[in-house]
Design an enzyme around this catalytic site. Sequence first.
Site, short mmCIF file in Angstrom:
data_model
loop_
_atom_site.label_atom_id
_atom_site.label_comp_id
_atom_site.label_asym_id
_atom_site.label_seq_id
_atom_site.Cartn_x
_atom_site.Cartn_y
_atom_site.Cartn_z
N SER A 148 0.85 -1.20 0.00
CA SER A 148 0.00 0.00 0.00
C SER A 148 0.88 1.25 0.00
O SER A 148 1.77 1.37 -0.84
CB SER A 148 -0.92 -0.05 1.22
OG SER A 148 -2.01 0.80 1.06
N ARG A 218 -11.88 6.03 9.85
CA ARG A 218 -11.34 4.67 9.89
C ARG A 218 -12.38 3.65 9.38
O ARG A 218 -12.04 2.73 8.65
CB ARG A 218 -10.93 4.33 11.31
CG ARG A 218 -10.42 2.92 11.50
CD ARG A 218 -9.18 2.65 10.68
NE ARG A 218 -8.53 1.41 11.07
CZ ARG A 218 -7.46 0.93 10.48
NH1 ARG A 218 -6.92 1.58 9.48
NH2 ARG A 218 -6.92 -0.19 10.88
N ASP A 314 -8.31 -7.03 -4.54
CA ASP A 314 -7.96 -5.67 -4.11
C ASP A 314 -8.51 -4.68 -5.13
O ASP A 314 -8.00 -4.56 -6.24
CB ASP A 314 -6.43 -5.56 -4.02
CG ASP A 314 -5.96 -4.20 -3.52
OD1 ASP A 314 -6.80 -3.28 -3.38
OD2 ASP A 314 -4.76 -4.05 -3.27
N HIS A 347 -7.73 -5.56 -0.26
CA HIS A 347 -6.46 -4.84 -0.16
C HIS A 347 -5.68 -5.26 1.09
O HIS A 347 -4.45 -5.31 1.08
CB HIS A 347 -6.74 -3.33 -0.13
CG HIS A 347 -5.51 -2.50 -0.01
ND1 HIS A 347 -4.48 -2.57 -0.91
CD2 HIS A 347 -5.11 -1.61 0.94
CE1 HIS A 347 -3.51 -1.72 -0.54
NE2 HIS A 347 -3.88 -1.14 0.58
N ASP A 348 -6.39 -5.58 2.15
CA ASP A 348 -5.75 -5.99 3.41
C ASP A 348 -4.97 -7.29 3.29
O ASP A 348 -4.23 -7.64 4.21
CB ASP A 348 -6.82 -6.17 4.50
CG ASP A 348 -6.82 -5.01 5.47
OD1 ASP A 348 -5.98 -4.10 5.31
OD2 ASP A 348 -7.66 -5.00 6.39
#
Lengths: 377, 198
Positions: A148, A218, A314, A347-348
């Site tokens: 990232s 968040r 992602d 994406h994580d």
Amino acid sequence: MSNLNKLNSVLIKKALKLDCGKEISNFPLAYETYGNLNENKDNAILIFHALTGDQYASGINPLTNKEGWWNYAVGPGKPFDTDKFFIICANVIGGCMGSYGPGSIDPLTNKPLGTNFPVITINDMVNAQYNLLDHFKIEKLFAVAGGSMGGMQVLQFVSNFPNKAKVALPIACTASHSAQNIAFNELGRQAIMSDSNWKEGLYNEKSTNPDKGLAVARMAAHITYLSKQGLQEKFGRNLQERSDLKFGFDADFQIESYLRYQGSVFVDRFDANSYLYITRAMDYFDLTKQFGGNLSKAFKNTKTKFFIISFTSDWLYPTSENKDIVIALNAIGADVGFVEIKTDKGHDSFLLDVPDFLSTIKNYLNTTYSNINERRI
Amino acid sequence: MKEEFKVISKFIEEKSRVLDVGCGDGILMEFLSKNKVVDIRGLEISKEKVKKCLSKGLSVIEGDAENDLKQFPDLSFDYVILSQTLQAFMNPEKVIENLLRVGKKVIVTIPNFGHWKVRLDLLFKGEMPVTKNLPYQWYDTPNLHMCTILDFYNFCNNRGINIFKTISLNGQSISDIKRSNLKYKNLISELGIFLLEK
């Protein structure tokens, strides 16, 4: 976060000219190391953290008492094997874990800098961390790696210092922050700045905290780190500790409760102004533009061996954007490998237990390290 | 080490830049990088195989030759290798064109559909041939465009592609294919290995 004084930190005395035009010097850079630097000093890996990461890539983070953000990847016997490699990870400038950031005290006013902190860029972050090579007297790193925003720093590092890392691993990243990326970051910033406790960034002196805004930021961001399929499989329409809908606005659904929890734990460890500054740095990142619209030129002189990884699910930094980097490198005959890892973790994925991803990196690093040592390339 | 790879490796001069298209598990890439000190890259469509290659530290890109060759600049490699993959492409003609654009020299290996066992299978059994080099049934074969050594020879000639050398492989036996023995070799070779230039 009262223990910030006890962190490992180096005071960077040399002046650093920032992209915004300002110059900083005598600023702290907080870092952590794992493993040992060998005699030849050829086993060092600099890891760059993502938006909300910090220097605690592995082990237990002493401030949160939780596992380091890249615990799956960094440690003894892990892909970034600390029995073998010397891992360095620093808190980016702009951050809130001991490096120079908006929470730093302005010596002139004796108050936190807040929004008087200069707007920084990925380039500034990388140039600040480059000082760590001097600090550890390392001539050349074995590798630079990160996912990232960490991946963006990898790209910028190799571009700025084409001969300072033998291997580069940019993971799930992009060479140019997209409109969609900017849009999500702006959403987060607006959530913070519209919290009345933000106080134009002066919340520290006014003893308030824009917790609600930061938590919403968040929550929104967290959704972008997951895939639709992943969310559906994990939560579906499951209800939270209740058998029926309550016809109100409490967290009826598990996904709501999960996001609220993610928001609430985040505000305990992260600073709202840092969130503004770091997301801005990401938005400003456009390596292609830095080189007049030709990304290949960013890597013109490099002999670094690249290994680029993306993830099928992602959608924040999709495979196509990672592939653009591969294409730019191939256009100049650079040394590059690329794989898209199949996973539904979004994406994580780079932070999670994705065995295919972890084992490929582990083997790649081990083989490449011994190949380089054998052939002395 | 496959006989085919030995032949290919003999074609390649030391310290050259090589692209292995459809590099599979990277066995040839490993062999070449250990023995010829070549600067070698690979392109492979299967994720599993790409991961295997990267695990060995080989610089392999996950991609498909029909779409992803275009990112490589003209004549950016001394040699481009295509080992037993040509028959699997939708448009083999275009792939060959691209290989010749990217590589100064191109090495193409084809499983020979003109081999006598293949011909006999079709002639006597009346069934699509299934052999060691062509192990698939007609309905599950990835091989869309089968050809014989003679077909490929003619294909190159018709397009003005220079054939530097052609090698016949039949089991362990390696021999040269020349214009004079072409029809015979087309009957007895399991594989044909061509060294080409535009």
